[in-house]
Design an enzyme around this catalytic site. Structure first.
Site, PDB file in Angstrom:
ATOM      1  N   ALA A 139       0.836  -1.216   0.000  1.00  0.00           N
ATOM      2  CA  ALA A 139       0.000   0.000   0.000  1.00  0.00           C
ATOM      3  C   ALA A 139       0.862   1.253   0.000  1.00  0.00           C
ATOM      4  CB  ALA A 139      -0.922  -0.002   1.214  1.00  0.00           C
ATOM      5  N   PRO A 140       0.419   2.296  -0.738  1.00  0.00           N
ATOM      6  CA  PRO A 140      -0.861   2.460  -1.417  1.00  0.00           C
ATOM      7  C   PRO A 140      -0.930   1.892  -2.828  1.00  0.00           C
ATOM      8  CG  PRO A 140       0.380   4.497  -1.572  1.00  0.00           C
ATOM      9  CD  PRO A 140       1.227   3.540  -0.779  1.00  0.00           C
ATOM     10  N   GLY A 141       0.169   1.250  -3.311  1.00  0.00           N
ATOM     11  CA  GLY A 141       0.058   0.514  -4.560  1.00  0.00           C
ATOM     12  C   GLY A 141       0.869   1.009  -5.729  1.00  0.00           C
ATOM     13  N   LYS A 168       4.011   0.603  -6.538  1.00  0.00           N
ATOM     14  CA  LYS A 168       4.910  -0.384  -7.142  1.00  0.00           C
ATOM     15  C   LYS A 168       4.169  -1.613  -7.623  1.00  0.00           C
ATOM     16  CE  LYS A 168       8.507   1.446  -4.218  1.00  0.00           C
ATOM     17  NZ  LYS A 168       7.527   2.243  -3.458  1.00  0.00           N
ATOM     18  N   ASP A 214       9.603  -3.085  -0.331  1.00  0.00           N
ATOM     19  CA  ASP A 214       9.848  -1.663  -0.073  1.00  0.00           C
ATOM     20  C   ASP A 214       9.428  -1.472   1.376  1.00  0.00           C
ATOM     21  OD1 ASP A 214       8.397   1.485  -0.707  1.00  0.00           O
ATOM     22  OD2 ASP A 214      10.520   1.027  -0.951  1.00  0.00           O
ATOM     23  N   CYS A 274      13.098   4.326   1.736  1.00  0.00           N
ATOM     24  CA  CYS A 274      13.281   5.755   1.460  1.00  0.00           C
ATOM     25  C   CYS A 274      13.900   6.414   2.688  1.00  0.00           C
ATOM     26  CB  CYS A 274      11.967   6.429   1.077  1.00  0.00           C
ATOM     27  SG  CYS A 274      10.691   6.338   2.345  1.00  0.00           S
TER      28      CYS A 274
END
Lengths: 259, 146
Positions: A82-84, A86, A147, A196
């Site tokens: 989420a939120p989608g 990737k 991620d 990140c």
């Protein structure tokens, strides 16, 4: 402030897209044919957005999927989806053929993911709501993307520093997620780990932890088509193969294969 | 089964038949269309597969979703109407419009296509007036209508 977008090639071709979007003065991103930058405001309120022609996504966050390189017919797991951004990017690279499992531990955040899947018209995504550390064993995935939830120190949205305790807690979670992801990977499969954030505890040390616990894990040397730096963990085995880069956000990325 | 109800409705109302590469699944009155590639997954607990294709028990009966129409609307062969790019923007601004050729559509749900034949929205035809059914969170501001 400039934003970046990615064409939804399942819905519209590039030529028609550029004609329709000409009023937004898009600048192509030279290393990614699907991506553009724009200074226009309110792209997200445009008719083209509602028609599902594009997705607004930071340039840095587009890179992990390019490294993963999913292809039509692959079985892909996005462990913290989420939120989608990737998951949907994977589905587009796969031409909506194959399997993308978009997993997130947060049920509420899955709703946001669902809205993007619908708007972009994707039929090859299955959404699941597991704690990634305990994702069930199924037929092995040929490609996995993690991620990882992180302290977001490299994100432009981040405004507060995190305590050392919080970073230790996140690092523990990331190590656990990466181990589980690796165990779900098919032999010769590829796992891309990204964050990140900029801390070594959440990046290089997480990779080192995997290598110390899984003999058959290998970090692949990465080359990116823009300026990047090597790792900063102090372990040359890891540092030489991972990448740190800053486009619109600061990212860390490692590509791992299973021998 | 309700999945069959949706498929039967699509065929009878719009002449739409989905190819065998897609499956239909119903969960709590919502219908999803998914790629049959997902059947290889073998995972028991899946929150949902594919995209939300429609709802079964609405004010209009079975209603295909906006996003289903964007993907599959080009397959509609009846109860469909072509609208201009300006009219697409109008529909997305929540505005009603006059159906140009009312002989082609029965009263009830109509699939709208753009001039390139791609589905763009579902509207309600009432005696030749097309009422926009684009939900509020997908509408654009009226100033954006060009």
């Amino acid at each position: 402030m400039a934003v970046s977008i990615r064409i939804n090639n399942l819905r519209i071709g590039k030529k028609e897209f550029l004609e329709r979007m000409s009023r937004f003065s898009l600048t192509p991103v030279e290393w990614y044919g699907q991506a553009y930058k724009s200074d226009a405001e309110s792209l997200g309120k445009s008719l083209e957005y509602q028609l599902g022609y594009f997705y607004i996504q930071s340039l840095s966050s587009m890179v992990p999927v390019l490294v993963l390189d999913p292809k039509p017919g692959d079985m892909v797991l996005d462990m913290a989806a989420a939120p989608g951004s990737k998951s949907t990017q994977c589905a587009m690279h796969m031409e909506d053929k194959g399997v993308v499992v978009a997993n997130d531990v947060s049920y509420m955040r899955l709703k946001s993911l669902a809205s993007h899947v619908d708007r972009l018209g994707i039929t090859s995504i299955a959404m699941t709501n597991f704690d990634g550390q305990r994702f069930p064993s199924v037929a092995p995935f040929s490609k996995i993307l993690l991620d990882a939830p992180c302290s977001s120190m490299g994100s432009r949205k981040n405004i507060l520093p995190h305590s050392e305790g919080r970073i230790r807690s996140l690092a523990k979670l990331q190590k656990s997620l990466l181990l589980r992801g690796f165990d779900l990977l098919a032999p010769a499969g590829t796992l891309v780990y990204s964050t990140c954030t900029t801390t070594v505890e959440e990046n290089e040390q997480v990779i080192e932890n995997l290598l110390s616990k899984r003999d058959n894990a290998k970090v692949e040397k990465l080359q990116l088509p823009f300026a990047f730096e090597k790792g900063l963990g102090g372990n040359s085995e890891v540092d030489s193969d991972v990448c740190r880069f800053t486009l619109d956000e600061s990212f860390f990325i490692a590509k791992i294969t299973k021998k | 089964m309700d999945e069959d109800k949706f498929a039967v409705y699509l065929k009878s109302r719009f002449g739409i038949m989905l190819s065998e590469e897609f499956g239909i699944e119903e969960k709590t009155s919502k219908v999803y269309v998914y790629s049959k590639d997902l059947e290889k997954l073998g995972l028991r607990w899946v929150h949902r597969r594919g995209l939300l294709a429609g709802k079964l028990n609405t004010l209009f009966g079975i209603k295909p979703s906006l996003d289903f129409t964007l993907v599959f609307g080009h397959l509609a062969q009846k109860n469909c109407a072509v609208i201009s790019d300006e009219e697409v923007a109008q529909i997305f601004a929540g505005e009603d419009m006059v159906l140009k050729d009312s002989s082609t559509c029965e009263d009830g749900l109509v699939m709208l296509k753009n001039v390139k034949g791609m589905g763009v929205a579902v509207a309600l035809n009432k005696g030749g007036t097309l009422q926009s059914l684009v939900q509020k969170d997908r509408q654009i501001a009226k100033e954006q209508v060009f």
